[in-house]
Motif scaffolding. Structure first.
Motif, PDB file in Angstrom:
ATOM      1  N   VAL A  48     -16.380   0.958   1.509  1.00  0.00           N
ATOM      2  CA  VAL A  48     -16.459  -0.462   1.163  1.00  0.00           C
ATOM      3  C   VAL A  48     -15.162  -1.189   1.489  1.00  0.00           C
ATOM      4  CG1 VAL A  48     -16.809  -2.089  -0.737  1.00  0.00           C
ATOM      5  CG2 VAL A  48     -18.187  -0.017  -0.606  1.00  0.00           C
ATOM      6  N   LYS A  49     -14.032  -0.664   0.992  1.00  0.00           N
ATOM      7  CA  LYS A  49     -12.744  -1.342   1.208  1.00  0.00           C
ATOM      8  C   LYS A  49     -12.126  -1.006   2.552  1.00  0.00           C
ATOM      9  CE  LYS A  49     -11.534  -1.804  -3.652  1.00  0.00           C
ATOM     10  NZ  LYS A  49     -10.522  -1.481  -4.682  1.00  0.00           N
ATOM     11  N   GLY A 114     -17.671  -2.294  -7.956  1.00  0.00           N
ATOM     12  CA  GLY A 114     -16.743  -2.654  -6.891  1.00  0.00           C
ATOM     13  C   GLY A 114     -17.339  -2.458  -5.508  1.00  0.00           C
ATOM     14  N   ALA A 115     -18.317  -1.553  -5.417  1.00  0.00           N
ATOM     15  CA  ALA A 115     -18.976  -1.301  -4.136  1.00  0.00           C
ATOM     16  C   ALA A 115     -20.060  -2.328  -3.842  1.00  0.00           C
ATOM     17  CB  ALA A 115     -19.571   0.106  -4.122  1.00  0.00           C
ATOM     18  N   GLY A 116     -20.341  -3.195  -4.813  1.00  0.00           N
ATOM     19  CA  GLY A 116     -21.296  -4.263  -4.554  1.00  0.00           C
ATOM     20  C   GLY A 116     -22.632  -4.127  -5.248  1.00  0.00           C
ATOM     21  N   PRO A 118     -24.813  -5.052  -7.974  1.00  0.00           N
ATOM     22  CA  PRO A 118     -24.657  -6.125  -8.958  1.00  0.00           C
ATOM     23  C   PRO A 118     -24.944  -5.702 -10.388  1.00  0.00           C
ATOM     24  CG  PRO A 118     -26.508  -6.564  -7.488  1.00  0.00           C
ATOM     25  CD  PRO A 118     -25.846  -5.331  -7.014  1.00  0.00           C
ATOM     26  N   ILE A 119     -25.943  -4.863 -10.622  1.00  0.00           N
ATOM     27  CA  ILE A 119     -26.270  -4.490 -11.997  1.00  0.00           C
ATOM     28  C   ILE A 119     -25.147  -3.663 -12.611  1.00  0.00           C
ATOM     29  CG2 ILE A 119     -27.579  -2.421 -11.369  1.00  0.00           C
ATOM     30  CD1 ILE A 119     -28.517  -4.805 -14.192  1.00  0.00           C
ATOM     31  N   ALA A 120     -24.502  -2.811 -11.812  1.00  0.00           N
ATOM     32  CA  ALA A 120     -23.389  -2.013 -12.315  1.00  0.00           C
ATOM     33  C   ALA A 120     -22.213  -2.909 -12.681  1.00  0.00           C
ATOM     34  CB  ALA A 120     -22.966  -0.973 -11.284  1.00  0.00           C
ATOM     35  N   LYS A 121     -21.974  -3.936 -11.862  1.00  0.00           N
ATOM     36  CA  LYS A 121     -20.878  -4.859 -12.149  1.00  0.00           C
ATOM     37  C   LYS A 121     -21.155  -5.656 -13.426  1.00  0.00           C
ATOM     38  CE  LYS A 121     -17.662  -7.666  -9.736  1.00  0.00           C
ATOM     39  NZ  LYS A 121     -17.108  -7.831  -8.427  1.00  0.00           N
ATOM     40  N   GLN A 122     -22.407  -6.067 -13.621  1.00  0.00           N
ATOM     41  CA  GLN A 122     -22.770  -6.818 -14.827  1.00  0.00           C
ATOM     42  C   GLN A 122     -22.624  -5.946 -16.074  1.00  0.00           C
ATOM     43  OE1 GLN A 122     -26.724  -8.106 -13.951  1.00  0.00           O
ATOM     44  NE2 GLN A 122     -26.066  -9.833 -12.692  1.00  0.00           N
ATOM     45  N   ILE A 123     -23.082  -4.704 -15.998  1.00  0.00           N
ATOM     46  CA  ILE A 123     -22.961  -3.799 -17.147  1.00  0.00           C
ATOM     47  C   ILE A 123     -21.497  -3.519 -17.433  1.00  0.00           C
ATOM     48  CG2 ILE A 123     -23.425  -1.452 -17.948  1.00  0.00           C
ATOM     49  CD1 ILE A 123     -26.059  -1.568 -16.393  1.00  0.00           C
ATOM     50  N   SER A 124     -20.715  -3.288 -16.390  1.00  0.00           N
ATOM     51  CA  SER A 124     -19.291  -3.020 -16.551  1.00  0.00           C
ATOM     52  C   SER A 124     -18.572  -4.200 -17.182  1.00  0.00           C
ATOM     53  CB  SER A 124     -18.676  -2.682 -15.198  1.00  0.00           C
ATOM     54  OG  SER A 124     -17.307  -2.474 -15.297  1.00  0.00           O
ATOM     55  N   ASN A 125     -18.853  -5.411 -16.721  1.00  0.00           N
ATOM     56  CA  ASN A 125     -18.223  -6.602 -17.295  1.00  0.00           C
ATOM     57  C   ASN A 125     -18.649  -6.819 -18.738  1.00  0.00           C
ATOM     58  OD1 ASN A 125     -16.800  -7.171 -14.980  1.00  0.00           O
ATOM     59  ND2 ASN A 125     -18.370  -8.540 -14.166  1.00  0.00           N
ATOM     60  N   MET A 126     -19.924  -6.552 -19.048  1.00  0.00           N
ATOM     61  CA  MET A 126     -20.402  -6.703 -20.412  1.00  0.00           C
ATOM     62  C   MET A 126     -19.703  -5.705 -21.337  1.00  0.00           C
ATOM     63  SD  MET A 126     -24.220  -6.206 -21.964  1.00  0.00           S
ATOM     64  CE  MET A 126     -24.118  -4.443 -21.748  1.00  0.00           C
ATOM     65  N   LEU A 127     -19.559  -4.467 -20.884  1.00  0.00           N
ATOM     66  CA  LEU A 127     -18.881  -3.466 -21.699  1.00  0.00           C
ATOM     67  C   LEU A 127     -17.405  -3.804 -21.878  1.00  0.00           C
ATOM     68  CD1 LEU A 127     -20.476  -0.160 -20.380  1.00  0.00           C
ATOM     69  CD2 LEU A 127     -20.855  -1.247 -22.587  1.00  0.00           C
ATOM     70  N   LYS A 128     -16.768  -4.290 -20.816  1.00  0.00           N
ATOM     71  CA  LYS A 128     -15.357  -4.687 -20.915  1.00  0.00           C
ATOM     72  C   LYS A 128     -15.161  -5.811 -21.929  1.00  0.00           C
ATOM     73  CE  LYS A 128     -13.177  -3.618 -16.547  1.00  0.00           C
ATOM     74  NZ  LYS A 128     -12.642  -4.174 -15.314  1.00  0.00           N
ATOM     75  N   SER A 129     -16.099  -6.738 -21.977  1.00  0.00           N
ATOM     76  CA  SER A 129     -15.949  -7.858 -22.902  1.00  0.00           C
ATOM     77  C   SER A 129     -16.086  -7.406 -24.353  1.00  0.00           C
ATOM     78  CB  SER A 129     -16.973  -8.950 -22.594  1.00  0.00           C
ATOM     79  OG  SER A 129     -18.285  -8.505 -22.910  1.00  0.00           O
TER      80      SER A 129
END
Length: 144
Positions: A48-49, A114-116, A118-129
């Motif tokens: 990805v990067k 981070g790889a794109g 979207p559901i993983a990013k949403q779950i990760s952001n929700m858990l971080k919050s």
């Protein structure tokens, strides 16, 4: 008397395997989570990067794994203390495995986000919050 490497390895590994036997069924899922975390991190960095893959990121994982083994060992040694208070057998070790498993799952979610995905990013952001700021900041620093 000359000892072969295989014999020395068996002499060293047999007591270790016997020591971790009470929680043996929990070791394999954690091992797979660690492998999956490493693979998703490699995918994120390399594919990805499009960055070069260095061993620095891999060696950052080694102290975490070593401290996990120290925590499991300490919890297994503390087992008689906890059973005196009526806790089930090896409950402390199971808690250590649970926390480390959640940490690995969180890291895998961050890598996939981070790889794109979207559901993983949403779950990760929700858990971080939901986490306290200091823990969230430390998690972000260790997964980079």
């Amino acid at each position: 008397m000359k000892l072969e490497f295989k014999t020395v390895l068996l002499i060293v590994l047999t007591p270790l395997l016997a020591f971790f036997e009470p929680v043996n069924s929990l070791i394999m899922p954690i091992l797979w989570l660690v492998i999956l975390d490493i693979l998703t991190a490699m995918y994120l960095v390399r594919i990805v990067k499009k960055e070069s893959l260095t061993s620095r990121g891999f060696f950052k994982k080694m102290p975490q794994i070593a401290m996990f083994l120290v925590a499991v060992s300490a919890s297994l040694h503390a087992n008689p203390f906890f059973t005196q208070f009526g806790l089930p057998e090896h409950q402390a070790a199971k808690l250590v495995f649970g926390f480390y498993g959640l940490y690995e799952l969180f890291s895998i979610l961050e890598n996939l986000g981070g790889a794109g995905l979207p559901i993983a990013k949403q779950i990760s952001n929700m858990l971080k919050s939901k986490l306290p700021d200091e823990i969230s900041k430390n998690l972000s620093e260790t997964t980079k």
